[in-house]
Design a protein around this motif. Structure first.
Motif, PDB file in Angstrom:
ATOM      1  N   UNK A 221     -64.453  68.860  50.735  1.00 37.73           N
ATOM      2  CA  UNK A 221     -64.019  68.291  52.008  1.00 37.73           C
ATOM      3  C   UNK A 221     -65.201  67.939  52.917  1.00 37.73           C
ATOM      4  N   UNK A 222     -66.264  68.753  52.878  1.00 37.70           N
ATOM      5  CA  UNK A 222     -67.458  68.425  53.660  1.00 37.70           C
ATOM      6  C   UNK A 222     -68.145  67.170  53.114  1.00 37.70           C
ATOM      7  N   UNK A 223     -68.213  67.074  51.781  1.00 35.70           N
ATOM      8  CA  UNK A 223     -68.823  65.892  51.176  1.00 35.70           C
ATOM      9  C   UNK A 223     -67.983  64.652  51.471  1.00 35.70           C
ATOM     10  N   UNK A 224     -66.682  64.783  51.374  1.00 39.74           N
ATOM     11  CA  UNK A 224     -65.798  63.647  51.664  1.00 39.74           C
ATOM     12  C   UNK A 224     -65.966  63.194  53.110  1.00 39.74           C
ATOM     13  N   UNK A 225     -66.055  64.158  54.025  1.00 39.68           N
ATOM     14  CA  UNK A 225     -66.238  63.826  55.438  1.00 39.68           C
ATOM     15  C   UNK A 225     -67.566  63.102  55.656  1.00 39.68           C
ATOM     16  N   UNK A 226     -68.629  63.580  54.994  1.00 38.88           N
ATOM     17  CA  UNK A 226     -69.935  62.937  55.133  1.00 38.88           C
ATOM     18  C   UNK A 226     -69.903  61.509  54.608  1.00 38.88           C
ATOM     19  N   UNK A 231     -72.759  56.624  59.468  1.00 41.08           N
ATOM     20  CA  UNK A 231     -74.214  56.747  59.524  1.00 41.08           C
ATOM     21  C   UNK A 231     -74.787  57.640  58.425  1.00 41.08           C
ATOM     22  N   UNK A 232     -73.947  58.087  57.520  1.00 40.11           N
ATOM     23  CA  UNK A 232     -74.426  58.951  56.439  1.00 40.11           C
ATOM     24  C   UNK A 232     -74.953  58.080  55.296  1.00 40.11           C
ATOM     25  N   UNK A 233     -76.290  58.134  55.073  1.00 34.67           N
ATOM     26  CA  UNK A 233     -76.926  57.321  54.025  1.00 34.67           C
ATOM     27  C   UNK A 233     -76.398  55.885  54.059  1.00 34.67           C
ATOM     28  N   UNK A 234     -76.517  55.279  55.230  1.00 34.04           N
ATOM     29  CA  UNK A 234     -75.917  53.954  55.436  1.00 34.04           C
ATOM     30  C   UNK A 234     -76.502  52.900  54.513  1.00 34.04           C
ATOM     31  N   UNK A 235     -77.739  53.128  54.026  1.00 35.52           N
ATOM     32  CA  UNK A 235     -78.361  52.183  53.101  1.00 35.52           C
ATOM     33  C   UNK A 235     -78.301  52.659  51.652  1.00 35.52           C
ATOM     34  N   UNK A 236     -77.449  53.635  51.402  1.00 34.69           N
ATOM     35  CA  UNK A 236     -77.370  54.198  50.062  1.00 34.69           C
ATOM     36  C   UNK A 236     -78.437  55.246  49.842  1.00 34.69           C
ATOM     37  N   UNK A 237     -78.434  55.861  48.697  1.00 36.46           N
ATOM     38  CA  UNK A 237     -79.425  56.896  48.405  1.00 36.46           C
ATOM     39  C   UNK A 237     -78.949  57.828  47.321  1.00 36.46           C
ATOM     40  N   UNK A 238     -79.689  58.877  47.130  1.00 37.09           N
ATOM     41  CA  UNK A 238     -79.390  59.857  46.082  1.00 37.09           C
ATOM     42  C   UNK A 238     -79.408  61.261  46.669  1.00 37.09           C
ATOM     43  N   UNK A 239     -78.422  62.064  46.316  1.00 36.86           N
ATOM     44  CA  UNK A 239     -78.364  63.460  46.697  1.00 36.86           C
ATOM     45  C   UNK A 239     -78.564  64.327  45.460  1.00 36.86           C
ATOM     46  N   UNK A 240     -79.238  65.446  45.617  1.00 35.03           N
ATOM     47  CA  UNK A 240     -79.453  66.360  44.502  1.00 35.03           C
ATOM     48  C   UNK A 240     -79.212  67.796  44.906  1.00 35.03           C
ATOM     49  N   UNK A 241     -78.612  68.574  44.022  1.00 32.34           N
ATOM     50  CA  UNK A 241     -78.349  69.987  44.255  1.00 32.34           C
ATOM     51  C   UNK A 241     -78.871  70.779  43.056  1.00 32.34           C
ATOM     52  N   UNK A 242     -79.793  71.669  43.308  1.00 29.92           N
ATOM     53  CA  UNK A 242     -80.341  72.494  42.230  1.00 29.92           C
ATOM     54  C   UNK A 242     -79.255  73.389  41.656  1.00 29.92           C
ATOM     55  N   UNK A 243     -79.164  73.429  40.340  1.00 25.03           N
ATOM     56  CA  UNK A 243     -78.179  74.299  39.695  1.00 25.03           C
ATOM     57  C   UNK A 243     -78.497  75.765  39.991  1.00 25.03           C
ATOM     58  N   UNK A 244     -77.462  76.529  40.194  1.00 21.02           N
ATOM     59  CA  UNK A 244     -77.617  77.943  40.499  1.00 21.02           C
ATOM     60  C   UNK A 244     -77.628  78.818  39.258  1.00 21.02           C
ATOM     61  N   UNK A 245     -77.376  78.215  38.106  1.00 22.57           N
ATOM     62  CA  UNK A 245     -77.402  78.946  36.833  1.00 22.57           C
ATOM     63  C   UNK A 245     -78.255  78.148  35.845  1.00 22.57           C
ATOM     64  N   UNK A 246     -78.963  78.818  34.940  1.00 18.80           N
ATOM     65  CA  UNK A 246     -79.738  78.104  33.925  1.00 18.80           C
ATOM     66  C   UNK A 246     -78.846  77.621  32.784  1.00 18.80           C
ATOM     67  N   UNK A 247     -79.234  76.516  32.178  1.00 14.03           N
ATOM     68  CA  UNK A 247     -78.503  75.954  31.050  1.00 14.03           C
ATOM     69  C   UNK A 247     -79.506  75.437  30.023  1.00 14.03           C
ATOM     70  N   UNK A 248     -79.040  75.346  28.773  1.00 17.33           N
ATOM     71  CA  UNK A 248     -79.839  74.694  27.745  1.00 17.33           C
ATOM     72  C   UNK A 248     -79.653  73.199  27.938  1.00 17.33           C
ATOM     73  N   UNK A 249     -80.697  72.542  28.444  1.00 18.97           N
ATOM     74  CA  UNK A 249     -80.558  71.174  28.942  1.00 18.97           C
ATOM     75  C   UNK A 249     -80.105  70.195  27.890  1.00 18.97           C
ATOM     76  N   UNK A 250     -80.552  70.346  26.649  1.00 21.79           N
ATOM     77  CA  UNK A 250     -80.234  69.349  25.632  1.00 21.79           C
ATOM     78  C   UNK A 250     -78.736  69.227  25.402  1.00 21.79           C
ATOM     79  N   UNK A 251     -77.978  70.287  25.746  1.00 27.62           N
ATOM     80  CA  UNK A 251     -76.539  70.221  25.556  1.00 27.62           C
ATOM     81  C   UNK A 251     -75.906  69.141  26.418  1.00 27.62           C
ATOM     82  N   UNK A 252     -76.475  68.897  27.617  1.00 27.52           N
ATOM     83  CA  UNK A 252     -75.909  67.895  28.480  1.00 27.52           C
ATOM     84  C   UNK A 252     -76.002  66.504  27.857  1.00 27.52           C
ATOM     85  N   UNK A 253     -77.026  66.277  27.045  1.00 29.19           N
ATOM     86  CA  UNK A 253     -77.171  64.987  26.390  1.00 29.19           C
ATOM     87  C   UNK A 253     -76.263  64.869  25.171  1.00 29.19           C
TER      88      UNK A 253
END
Length: 306
Positions: A221-226, A231-253
């Motif tokens: 709901x906070x993300x939807x509101x933003x 005026x929120x990233x009115x020209x576009x952009x990228x947001x990133x959130x660091x994962x809070x748990x480790x993962x074996x990265x190759x699995x995502x691919x």
């Protein structure tokens, strides 16, 4: 506070338990015992039939009783009348830890005995056993002991499970806790009596994931509101959130179903962004704080606003 954390859950089976234990004694014959109500002599026989518990250190299993002072019995050397499938424990674990997964399965790993006055296991993280393993489950059989609390920690949060049962207030119920595999945990020193637990490895089952309703999620709901703010990233952009748990990265691919691999708040962030029709990816970055070790990476959930 277990009510607000996302990395562990636990509870009590409120029906008083009578658990029959059968185990191979040191003579190679089957002996029996019933929880609760075991005497010191009963526990001594169980201990004599067990081995000193080991733990993973790198790629090896080692024993060090200054670090882990406990006894272990392999599953082929004992049986119990307690059947996990007859309880609602796995249903609660699935709902609270992996809500996007349709089915999970458990694998009995060991029976462990921690006995006074030195039984303990210092802070550690469990060794993953298989790519689909997401967590561990500990079931405490009803016996009298003090101390021996299970302490779980993740990202500056701590949840403690105190299953002690002194002689003047004996516990008659089975108690349990589950947590993700990467969660640090320890067992504090048992001061009196004997603490007996069954440990299980927890796995995802292959199959489709469930679609989560994110409309009650504060993050969603906070993300939807933003996103709706002019005026929120009115020209576009990228947001990133660091994962809070480790993962074996190759699995995502390799996986077409990324959410089934995610845990806790990581799943919330990913699913919320997907629900808002954002282009979501998971990228791997070197952790600048660990620059000496070039293999130290963090995973970041990113989504773009065009």
């Amino acid at each position: 506070n277990i009510a607000t954390c996302t990395f562990t859950c636990g509870g009590t089976l409120h029906t008083p338990a009578k658990v029959q234990l059968n185990y191979l004694n040191k003579a190679g014959q089957w002996s029996g015992a019933t929880f609760p109500g075991l005497k010191d002599a009963d526990f001594q026989q169980i201990i004599e039939s067990s081995t000193v518990a080991s733990f993973g250190k790198g790629k090896e299993n080692v024993t060090d009783r200054s670090y882990r002072d406990a006894y272990a019995v392999d599953p082929e050397k004992f049986t119990t009348s307690f059947q996990l499938s007859d309880s609602d424990i796995l249903g609660e674990v699935r709902l609270l830890l992996v809500p996007d997964v349709l089915n999970i399965r458990s694998e009995l790993y060991k029976m462990n005995v921690y006995t006074a006055p030195t039984g303990c296991f210092k802070a550690h993280v469990d060794t993953p056993r298989g790519g689909n393993m997401f967590g561990s489950l500990v079931v405490c059989l009803p016996s009298q002991f003090t101390g021996g609390a299970l302490v779980t920690r993740h990202n500056d949060q701590q949840v403690t499970y105190d299953w002690s049962s002194p002689a003047d207030n004996p516990v008659q119920n089975i108690q349990w806790a589950a947590f993700y595999s990467d969660v640090e945990h320890e067992i504090l020193r048992v001061r009196e009596g004997h603490r007996v637990t069954l440990t299980y490895n927890l796995y995802h089952c292959e199959g489709p994931s469930l679609e989560l309703d994110m409309t009650t999620s504060p993050f969603y709901n906070n993300l939807k509101s933003a996103l709706n703010h002019p005026h929120f990233l009115r020209n576009g952009g990228t947001l990133g959130f660091a994962c809070q748990h480790p993962y074996v990265f190759k699995k995502f691919n390799q996986s077409e179903n990324i959410p089934i691999l995610l845990k806790g708040s990581d799943l919330t962030v990913f699913t919320a962004a997907k629900s808002l029709n954002l282009d979501v990816n998971i990228n791997q970055y070197i952790d600048a704080n660990q620059y000496i070790n070039v293999n130290q990476y963090i995973n970041v959930i990113i989504f773009s606003l065009i």
